[in-house]
Design a protein around this motif. Structure first.
Motif, mmCIF file in Angstrom:
data_model
loop_
_atom_site.group_PDB
_atom_site.id
_atom_site.type_symbol
_atom_site.label_atom_id
_atom_site.label_comp_id
_atom_site.label_asym_id
_atom_site.label_seq_id
_atom_site.Cartn_x
_atom_site.Cartn_y
_atom_site.Cartn_z
ATOM 1 N N ASP A 184 -53.310 42.010 15.426
ATOM 2 C CA ASP A 184 -53.669 43.412 15.278
ATOM 3 C C ASP A 184 -53.481 43.810 13.815
ATOM 4 O O ASP A 184 -52.612 43.283 13.113
ATOM 5 N N THR A 185 -54.297 44.750 13.353
ATOM 6 C CA THR A 185 -54.198 45.169 11.952
ATOM 7 C C THR A 185 -52.964 46.027 11.695
ATOM 8 O O THR A 185 -52.599 46.227 10.531
ATOM 9 N N ASN A 186 -52.320 46.525 12.749
ATOM 10 C CA ASN A 186 -51.118 47.339 12.568
ATOM 11 C C ASN A 186 -49.898 46.439 12.381
ATOM 12 O O ASN A 186 -49.578 45.651 13.275
ATOM 13 N N PRO A 187 -49.217 46.521 11.245
ATOM 14 C CA PRO A 187 -47.996 45.716 11.070
ATOM 15 C C PRO A 187 -46.937 46.107 12.098
ATOM 16 O O PRO A 187 -46.694 47.292 12.341
ATOM 17 N N LEU A 188 -46.334 45.122 12.710
ATOM 18 C CA LEU A 188 -45.293 45.351 13.708
ATOM 19 C C LEU A 188 -43.947 45.134 13.023
ATOM 20 O O LEU A 188 -43.592 44.009 12.667
#
Length: 290
Positions: A184-188
């Motif tokens: 996913d492009t959202n950093p976790l």
């Protein structure tokens, strides 16, 4: 009126916890469960985590719901749809904490073998769809506490992966879901990667997914881990954070963790090579004589 009812509810459930989390005799289990389920979506971390989750977890573990496990699981997977698609607000709590409870339900079945394959597989499909659609990746919300929907979803997938009802194809699907979430492009940034990697280990340790499938799966994640191949203008380290952290965590879990799948040695080598290729400045590639 709502605030007063919530406060009264909190006091009642604090008493339940003080009394050893026994099932209160003054109300039906259905009414108690409905209230606890509602509390899972509360923005108040005490109601959500300190009371609702604690009580439900204890009761599931003690077998209170053994004859009602399907109904409880159905209620929890229904919670995964509440507000789906939202990336702000408080609906994430109901989804995230429902996932935590469904993980407990699945673990209870793994221990006691109470559920049919059709129920577990049906829930598995719903969990996978939710994991792929979840837009709220906030880990911590000031004043409201932990959200971490991705981490809790990974816990549910880990419990699914341990189920006797999942065979090779189902486990392969779980790997794909985990990879989609990692990429996913959202950093976790709130420990979610640890949970995703731990879930992957639960898939691998079943020894039903062949090395050839695992190699392709690692290659897919590794392709997004090299900062040199990030789109021009993007932060290369932020863009590759999820994939890099996942590979490193998975390597560490397989290297030092208690699980010893048959593919462990080969898989460690595959992950090591992926990390070398994506970290040439720190991990120079071995000279092979070519």
């Amino acid at each position: 009126m709502t605030g007063r009812m919530t406060a009264m509810g909190a006091g009642y459930w604090r008493g339940v916890v003080r009394d050893g989390v026994q099932v209160p005799p003054d109300r039906s289990l259905g009414d108690l469960t409905a209230e606890l389920t509602s509390m899972l979506g509360s923005p108040d971390p005490e109601l959500r985590d300190g009371l609702a989750l604690q009580v439900l977890t204890v009761w599931i573990g003690r077998g209170v719901y053994d004859d009602l496990l399907v109904g409880l699981g159905d209620g929890m997977v229904a919670g995964l749809r509440v507000g789906i698609g939202e990336s702000e607000g408080t609906s994430v709590f109901r989804r995230s904490w429902s996932a935590r409870v469904i993980a407990q339900v699945l673990r209870r079945d793994n221990d006691a073998e109470l559920l049919s394959g059709s129920d577990v597989l049906r829930w598995g499909d719903l969990i996978a769809v939710w994991m792929l659609r979840e837009e709220d990746v906030r880990g911590w919300i000031p004043g409201q506490g932990t959200a971490r929907a991705v981490a809790h979803g990974a816990d549910a997938i880990a419990a699914l992966a341990s189920s006797r009802h999942l065979e090779r194809l189902g486990l392969t699907v779980l790997l794909d879901v985990l990879a989609d979430r990692v990429l996913d492009t959202n950093p976790l940034l709130s420990g979610e990667i640890d949970h995703l990697a731990a879930a992957a280990v639960q898939v691998v340790v079943r020894d039903l997914v062949g090395l050839e499938v695992l190699e392709q799966w690692i290659a897919r994640i590794a392709s997004e881990a090299d900062p040199e191949f990030v789109v021009l203008g993007a932060d290369p380290h932020l863009s590759t954070h999820n994939a890099q952290t996942f590979l490193r965590t998975l390597h560490l879990l397989l290297l030092l963790g208690p699980h010893r799948p048959k593919t462990r040695a080969d898989l460690l080598l595959v992950i090591s090579e992926a990390l070398q290729f994506s970290n040439p400045q720190h991990l120079p590639r071995w000279v092979t004589g070519k």
